[in-house]
Design a protein around this motif. Sequence first.
Motif, PDB file in Angstrom:
ATOM      1  N   GLY A   8       0.844  -1.197   0.000  1.00  0.00           N
ATOM      2  CA  GLY A   8       0.000   0.000   0.000  1.00  0.00           C
ATOM      3  C   GLY A   8       0.874   1.241   0.000  1.00  0.00           C
ATOM      4  N   SER A  39      -0.122   4.556  -0.365  1.00  0.00           N
ATOM      5  CA  SER A  39      -0.813   5.834  -0.214  1.00  0.00           C
ATOM      6  C   SER A  39      -0.125   6.609   0.921  1.00  0.00           C
ATOM      7  CB  SER A  39      -2.298   5.577   0.040  1.00  0.00           C
ATOM      8  OG  SER A  39      -3.016   6.783   0.063  1.00  0.00           O
ATOM      9  N   TYR A  40      -0.855   7.407   1.638  1.00  0.00           N
ATOM     10  CA  TYR A  40      -0.224   8.304   2.619  1.00  0.00           C
ATOM     11  C   TYR A  40       0.520   7.540   3.714  1.00  0.00           C
ATOM     12  CZ  TYR A  40      -3.744  10.816   0.117  1.00  0.00           C
ATOM     13  OH  TYR A  40      -4.511  11.295  -0.898  1.00  0.00           O
ATOM     14  N   ALA A  41      -0.107   6.515   4.261  1.00  0.00           N
ATOM     15  CA  ALA A  41       0.538   5.754   5.338  1.00  0.00           C
ATOM     16  C   ALA A  41       1.763   5.008   4.823  1.00  0.00           C
ATOM     17  CB  ALA A  41      -0.462   4.782   5.970  1.00  0.00           C
ATOM     18  N   ASP A  52       1.906  -0.853  -4.646  1.00  0.00           N
ATOM     19  CA  ASP A  52       0.649  -0.110  -4.495  1.00  0.00           C
ATOM     20  C   ASP A  52      -0.308  -0.380  -5.644  1.00  0.00           C
ATOM     21  OD1 ASP A  52      -1.077   1.782  -3.199  1.00  0.00           O
ATOM     22  OD2 ASP A  52      -0.594   3.164  -4.835  1.00  0.00           O
ATOM     23  N   ALA A  53      -1.547  -0.656  -5.286  1.00  0.00           N
ATOM     24  CA  ALA A  53      -2.585  -0.935  -6.283  1.00  0.00           C
ATOM     25  C   ALA A  53      -3.261   0.347  -6.776  1.00  0.00           C
ATOM     26  CB  ALA A  53      -3.612  -1.891  -5.698  1.00  0.00           C
ATOM     27  N   GLN A  98      -5.374   2.572  -5.350  1.00  0.00           N
ATOM     28  CA  GLN A  98      -6.789   2.794  -5.034  1.00  0.00           C
ATOM     29  C   GLN A  98      -6.957   3.423  -3.649  1.00  0.00           C
ATOM     30  OE1 GLN A  98      -9.653   1.608  -7.179  1.00  0.00           O
ATOM     31  NE2 GLN A  98      -7.898   1.976  -8.491  1.00  0.00           N
ATOM     32  N   ARG A 122      -8.396   5.339  -0.535  1.00  0.00           N
ATOM     33  CA  ARG A 122      -9.817   5.380  -0.175  1.00  0.00           C
ATOM     34  C   ARG A 122     -10.432   6.752  -0.404  1.00  0.00           C
ATOM     35  NH1 ARG A 122      -8.988   4.219   6.107  1.00  0.00           N
ATOM     36  NH2 ARG A 122      -7.275   3.106   5.187  1.00  0.00           N
ATOM     37  N   ASN A 123      -9.587   7.796  -0.434  1.00  0.00           N
ATOM     38  CA  ASN A 123     -10.163   9.130  -0.630  1.00  0.00           C
ATOM     39  C   ASN A 123     -10.158   9.550  -2.104  1.00  0.00           C
ATOM     40  OD1 ASN A 123      -7.534   9.693  -1.174  1.00  0.00           O
ATOM     41  ND2 ASN A 123      -7.249  11.213   0.442  1.00  0.00           N
ATOM     42  N   ARG A 129      -9.837  18.586   3.636  1.00  0.00           N
ATOM     43  CA  ARG A 129     -10.389  19.564   4.565  1.00  0.00           C
ATOM     44  C   ARG A 129      -9.769  19.337   5.936  1.00  0.00           C
ATOM     45  NH1 ARG A 129     -11.365  22.413   1.158  1.00  0.00           N
ATOM     46  NH2 ARG A 129     -13.271  22.603  -0.033  1.00  0.00           N
ATOM     47  N   GLY A 164       0.928  -2.596  -8.469  1.00  0.00           N
ATOM     48  CA  GLY A 164       0.380  -3.942  -8.463  1.00  0.00           C
ATOM     49  C   GLY A 164      -0.364  -4.230  -7.187  1.00  0.00           C
ATOM     50  N   VAL A 202      -0.801  -6.961  -4.127  1.00  0.00           N
ATOM     51  CA  VAL A 202      -0.224  -8.106  -3.431  1.00  0.00           C
ATOM     52  C   VAL A 202      -1.353  -9.094  -3.131  1.00  0.00           C
ATOM     53  CG1 VAL A 202       0.950  -8.897  -1.342  1.00  0.00           C
ATOM     54  CG2 VAL A 202       1.629  -6.736  -2.420  1.00  0.00           C
TER      55      VAL A 202
HETATM   56  C1  LIG Z   1     -14.304  10.552   0.943  1.00  0.00           C
HETATM   57  C2  LIG Z   1     -13.137  10.742   1.903  1.00  0.00           C
HETATM   58  C3  LIG Z   1     -12.703  12.020   2.182  1.00  0.00           C
HETATM   59  C4  LIG Z   1     -11.661  12.225   3.096  1.00  0.00           C
HETATM   60  N1  LIG Z   1     -11.266  13.496   3.374  1.00  0.00           N
HETATM   61  C5  LIG Z   1     -10.301  13.720   4.277  1.00  0.00           C
HETATM   62  C6  LIG Z   1      -9.872  15.061   4.604  1.00  0.00           C
HETATM   63  O1  LIG Z   1     -10.382  16.028   4.064  1.00  0.00           O
HETATM   64  N2  LIG Z   1      -8.903  15.232   5.519  1.00  0.00           N
HETATM   65  C7  LIG Z   1      -8.306  14.159   6.140  1.00  0.00           C
HETATM   66  O2  LIG Z   1      -7.385  14.362   6.949  1.00  0.00           O
HETATM   67  N3  LIG Z   1      -8.676  12.881   5.850  1.00  0.00           N
HETATM   68  C8  LIG Z   1      -9.665  12.641   4.950  1.00  0.00           C
HETATM   69  N4  LIG Z   1     -10.052  11.360   4.676  1.00  0.00           N
HETATM   70  C9  LIG Z   1      -9.346  10.262   5.324  1.00  0.00           C
HETATM   71  C10 LIG Z   1      -8.070   9.940   4.530  1.00  0.00           C
HETATM   72  O3  LIG Z   1      -8.382   9.885   3.149  1.00  0.00           O
HETATM   73  C11 LIG Z   1      -7.563   8.591   4.978  1.00  0.00           C
HETATM   74  O4  LIG Z   1      -7.282   8.682   6.359  1.00  0.00           O
HETATM   75  C12 LIG Z   1      -6.305   8.228   4.227  1.00  0.00           C
HETATM   76  O5  LIG Z   1      -6.571   8.133   2.850  1.00  0.00           O
HETATM   77  C13 LIG Z   1      -5.784   6.913   4.719  1.00  0.00           C
HETATM   78  O6  LIG Z   1      -4.553   6.696   4.082  1.00  0.00           O
HETATM   79  P1  LIG Z   1      -3.909   5.288   4.030  1.00  0.00           P
HETATM   80  O7  LIG Z   1      -2.543   5.442   3.407  1.00  0.00           O
HETATM   81  O8  LIG Z   1      -3.979   4.665   5.394  1.00  0.00           O
HETATM   82  O9  LIG Z   1      -4.861   4.396   3.141  1.00  0.00           O
HETATM   83  P2  LIG Z   1      -5.419   4.604   1.662  1.00  0.00           P
HETATM   84  O10 LIG Z   1      -5.294   6.030   1.216  1.00  0.00           O
HETATM   85  O11 LIG Z   1      -6.746   3.977   1.608  1.00  0.00           O
HETATM   86  O12 LIG Z   1      -4.401   3.761   0.766  1.00  0.00           O
HETATM   87  C14 LIG Z   1      -4.282   2.363   0.804  1.00  0.00           C
HETATM   88  C15 LIG Z   1      -3.447   2.003  -0.426  1.00  0.00           C
HETATM   89  O13 LIG Z   1      -3.052   0.650  -0.332  1.00  0.00           O
HETATM   90  C16 LIG Z   1      -3.344   0.023  -1.562  1.00  0.00           C
HETATM   91  N5  LIG Z   1      -3.542  -1.397  -1.289  1.00  0.00           N
HETATM   92  C17 LIG Z   1      -4.470  -1.974  -0.463  1.00  0.00           C
HETATM   93  N6  LIG Z   1      -4.336  -3.313  -0.473  1.00  0.00           N
HETATM   94  C18 LIG Z   1      -3.286  -3.579  -1.315  1.00  0.00           C
HETATM   95  C19 LIG Z   1      -2.660  -4.790  -1.746  1.00  0.00           C
HETATM   96  N7  LIG Z   1      -3.050  -5.995  -1.314  1.00  0.00           N
HETATM   97  N8  LIG Z   1      -1.618  -4.696  -2.620  1.00  0.00           N
HETATM   98  C20 LIG Z   1      -1.189  -3.481  -3.057  1.00  0.00           C
HETATM   99  N9  LIG Z   1      -1.743  -2.302  -2.675  1.00  0.00           N
HETATM  100  C21 LIG Z   1      -2.777  -2.372  -1.824  1.00  0.00           C
HETATM  101  C22 LIG Z   1      -4.577   0.710  -2.101  1.00  0.00           C
HETATM  102  O14 LIG Z   1      -4.713   0.530  -3.499  1.00  0.00           O
HETATM  103  C23 LIG Z   1      -4.244   2.159  -1.720  1.00  0.00           C
HETATM  104  O15 LIG Z   1      -3.480   2.813  -2.703  1.00  0.00           O
HETATM  105  C24 LIG Z   1     -11.043  11.116   3.738  1.00  0.00           C
HETATM  106  C25 LIG Z   1     -11.495   9.822   3.431  1.00  0.00           C
HETATM  107  C26 LIG Z   1     -12.527   9.620   2.526  1.00  0.00           C
HETATM  108  C27 LIG Z   1     -13.003   8.211   2.237  1.00  0.00           C
END
Ligand SMILES: Cc1cc2nc3c(=O)[nH]c(=O)nc-3n(C[C@H](O)[C@H](O)[C@H](O)COP(=O)(O)OP(=O)(O)OC[C@H]3O[C@@H](n4cnc5c(N)ncnc54)[C@H](O)[C@@H]3O)c2cc1C
Length: 100
Positions: free
Chosen positions: A9, A11-13, A32-33, A35, A37-38, A45, A77, A79
Amino acid sequence: MTYDVAIVGGSYAGMAAGLQLAQTRRKVVVVDAGQPRNRFASHSRGFLTQDGKPPREIAAAGYAELAQYSTVEWRKGHVETITGQKDDFTLLLASQQGGE
Ligand SMILES: Cc1cc2nc3c(=O)[nH]c(=O)nc-3n(C[C@H](O)[C@H](O)[C@H](O)COP(=O)(O)OP(=O)(O)OC[C@H]3O[C@@H](n4cnc5c(N)ncnc54)[C@H](O)[C@@H]3O)c2cc1C
């Protein structure tokens, strides 16, 4: 390929984890796939210094920071499975026959 750390994954984390590991000279792969969630939100915001910015821009800035480190490899890709044990894991991507 063998890495010190595989991050599933990118994305941000995942990118934040990758940046910390890159700064401690670990060899890292981020898979990273693409996708986050935001992906349906148009703007952030309440995120200090990023208020009003599209999520894609924030992610692109993170990717650019990671790309500065030659020890970080980025793989697009999904996982599918992870096998192995402590200190010896194998990741299998959806597009692969074998693991890596
Ligand atoms: C509609 C919406 C609006 C939001 N607005 C705000 C905001 O304004 N301010 C704020 O602070 N937060 C906001 N959030 C929350 C913020 O978007 C999330 O906290 C943040 O996106 C989480 O980041 P993450 O890296 O944990 O996960 P994600 O951004 O969900 O990323 C997960 C990544 O891992 C990848 N992945 C998952 N499984 C696999 C696998 N098996 N193999 C390869 N890749 C994989 C996915 O494709 C994705 O790219 C919002 C959320 C939503 C749903």
